[in-house]
Structure formats: structure tokens, C-alpha cells
Design an enzyme around this catalytic site. Structure first.
Site, PDB file in Angstrom:
ATOM      1  N   ASP A  74      18.199  55.770 -34.197  1.00 56.96           N
ATOM      2  CA  ASP A  74      16.815  55.927 -33.754  1.00 56.96           C
ATOM      3  C   ASP A  74      15.840  55.148 -34.630  1.00 56.96           C
ATOM      4  O   ASP A  74      16.034  55.056 -35.844  1.00 56.96           O
ATOM      5  CB  ASP A  74      16.463  57.420 -33.784  1.00 56.96           C
ATOM      6  N   LEU A  92      39.440  50.810 -37.333  1.00 59.15           N
ATOM      7  CA  LEU A  92      38.297  51.705 -37.093  1.00 59.15           C
ATOM      8  C   LEU A  92      38.175  51.972 -35.598  1.00 59.15           C
ATOM      9  O   LEU A  92      38.220  51.034 -34.796  1.00 59.15           O
ATOM     10  CB  LEU A  92      37.000  51.044 -37.581  1.00 59.15           C
ATOM     11  N   HIS A 100      15.200  46.592 -30.598  1.00 59.72           N
ATOM     12  CA  HIS A 100      16.553  46.881 -30.112  1.00 59.72           C
ATOM     13  C   HIS A 100      17.521  45.764 -30.511  1.00 59.72           C
ATOM     14  O   HIS A 100      18.669  46.023 -30.871  1.00 59.72           O
ATOM     15  CB  HIS A 100      16.553  47.059 -28.584  1.00 59.72           C
TER      16      HIS A 100
HETATM   17  C1  IPE Z   1      16.639  53.283 -30.407  1.00 58.62           C
HETATM   18  O1  IPE Z   1      15.441  53.660 -30.962  1.00 58.62           O
HETATM   19  C2  IPE Z   1      17.270  54.311 -29.532  1.00 58.62           C
HETATM   20  C3  IPE Z   1      17.675  53.805 -28.189  1.00 58.62           C
HETATM   21  C4  IPE Z   1      17.511  54.512 -27.105  1.00 58.62           C
HETATM   22  C5  IPE Z   1      18.294  52.491 -28.033  1.00 58.62           C
HETATM   23  P1  IPE Z   1      14.144  54.038 -30.117  1.00 58.62           P
HETATM   24  O2  IPE Z   1      13.953  53.075 -29.008  1.00 58.62           O
HETATM   25  O3  IPE Z   1      14.205  55.478 -29.721  1.00 58.62           O
HETATM   26  O4  IPE Z   1      13.031  53.833 -31.214  1.00 58.62           O
HETATM   27  P2  IPE Z   1      11.704  54.679 -31.459  1.00 58.62           P
HETATM   28  O5  IPE Z   1      12.110  56.127 -31.575  1.00 58.62           O
HETATM   29  O6  IPE Z   1      10.800  54.429 -30.298  1.00 58.62           O
HETATM   30  O7  IPE Z   1      11.180  54.136 -32.742  1.00 58.62           O
HETATM   31 MG    MG Z   2      13.520  57.211 -30.543  1.00 52.95          MG
END
Ligand code: IPE
Ligand code: MG
Length: 220
Positions: free
Chosen positions: A2, A113, A19
Site C-alpha cells: 500500500d 521462492l 504503481h
Molecule cells: C497500491 O497502493 C495498492 C494497489 C491497489 C495496487 P494504493 O494505490 O492503494 O496507494 P494509496 O493508498 O492511494 O497511497
Molecule cells: Mg491504498
């Protein structure tokens, strides 16, 4: 994983840039886990609830996955990584589904892994699909039968769960499997989650006393 969106916003970049950076962070994390002898890494890449995001962002995440697979799988294969996807595949585009299946078969021999990528995954979905399968087979729903029907039945329950991005919640990730997992919450946004951050989580884990319901004296 996140914090990609916030990482981008802080730099006045579009969320997509966060992303993309998140993929780099994952590549580094996989390498660091192999170096440290971690045998199973399970990541939450796209939740059942992430469909609620703007269509543009959902499309970008699907595209990012498809492209990352094509680009990364050969290296992962060389590194001995075995990829496994967990989640509902029916809702995904045919092209994405084929990419998942291809990545799984290309890396099936990996012995270093196990990388579980939870994609279109929800902990509640997992428990419900497992129970539905047992019911359809007329099997009794016991703890062990249910555990064996879950999407991650091929790996043990996680010892450590790390959530990045500063939030302290599970957000429908592994629900059944984390009954006795140690939880670690990192303030690092996922793109900033580096080796030092991983080591901090592993050190915190190593200092925990795991009792599994027993007393301290029993496990000493
Ligand atoms: C990545 O972080 C999680 C995914 C769904 C790919 P976020 O997109 O939730 O990032 P924030 O929480 O808005 O910072
Ligand atoms: Mg998020």
C-alpha cells in the site's frame, strides 16, 4: 503493498507512476527475500474491492500486471521463483488470464521462492469459494477441509504479515490464514519499502514470542 498513490501524489505525479514504482519495489523485495532465505512471499496486488477505483486506474493496473509478467517472468524463472496467482479469475480479461496461466507454467520448476500474487483476491471470497466447493462435493466443512480448499492451500499460514503505507488494517487480505500471524505495520509507502525496511520487519518478527495459545513457560 500500500502507498503507491500517495508516493506519486507527493511528487505531483499521476497515480500510475506510483504503481509503476511499486513494481520496482516488488522486484527488489523478491530479490531480498531470496537472499534472506524466505521461502514463501505472498503479495496483495489487486483486491476484490479495487474494482471500485476509477476505470482508468483499474485499466492501468491490469495493463501493468500483463506487461510486468512479460518483462519479469524470464528473470524470475532464472532466479528460481515459482509464481502462483490466487484470486477470482473469471472477472479478468482473457488476455490477463492467459498471462497468469503462462507465468505459472513457465515458473513451475522454481524451487527457491514461492511467490503468491493475490490478484482479484479477497479473504472473504476465498473462504466462501472454499466452503462452496466443499458443499458442492457434499463434504463436511471442517477446519482442515476448509483450509485445504483455500486458494493458498499449497503453502503454510504466513508467519509474518507486513502492511505498508501507514494504515493499520487488513483490508480483506488473508483472513483465515492470519489467525496466528505476527502483524507488522510499516509507515513506509510501498515504493519506498527497501531492504532496510524489510530487515526492520524481520527483526521485529524475530523478537516476538509466538505462543499459539500456550503459556510463555510452555514455549520457552
Ligand atoms: C497500491 O497502493 C495498492 C494497489 C491497489 C495496487 P494504493 O494505490 O492503494 O496507494 P494509496 O493508498 O492511494 O497511497
Ligand atoms: Mg491504498
Amino acid at each position: 503493498m500500500d502507498g503507491n498513490g500517495r508516493w506519486a501524489s507527493r511528487r505531483l505525479l499521476p497515480r500510475a507512476a506510483g504503481h509503476r514504482q511499486g513494481v520496482d519495489a516488488l522486484r527488489r523485495c523478491i530479490r531480498a527475500c531470496i537472499q534472506r532465505g524466505v521461502q514463501v512471499l505472498t503479495v496483495f496486488a489487486f483486491s476484490s474491492e479495487n474494482w471500485r477505483r476509477p476505470a482508468e486506474e483499474v485499466d492501468h493496473l491490469m495493463e501493468l500486471l500483463a506487461k510486468a509478467l512479460v518483462r519479469e517472468v524470464p528473470q524470475l524463472q532464472k532466479a528460481g521463483v515459482r509464481i502462483h496467482f490466487a484470486g477470482e479469475r473469471h472477472g479478468l480479461a482473457e488476455r490477463v488470464r492467459q498471462g497468469l496461466a503462462q507465468a505459472e507454467s513457465d515458473t513451475a520448476q522454481g524451487g527457491k521462492l514461492i511467490l503468491n500474487v493475490c490478484f482479484n483476491y479477497g479473504g472473504r471470497w476465498d473462504i466462501a469459494q472454499a466452503a462452496a466447493r466443499l458443499a458442492a462435493q457434499g463434504q463436511p466443512i471442517t477446519e482442515s477441509a476448509l483450509a485445504d480448499a483455500l486458494a493458498l492451500a499449497h503453502v503454510p499460514d504466513p508467519d509474518l504479515l507486513i502492511r505498508t503505507g501507514g494504515e493499520q488494517r487488513i483490508s480483506n487480505f488473508l483472513l483465515w490464514q492470519i489467525a496466528y500471524s505476527e502483524l507488522f505495520f510499516s509507515d513506509k509507502l510501498w515504493p519506498d519499502f527497501d531492504e532496510a525496511a524489510l530487515d526492520e520487519a524481520l527483526a521485529a518478527f524475530a523478537a516476538r514470542e509466538r505462543r499459539f495459545g500456550k503459556t510463555s513457560e510452555q514455549v520457552a
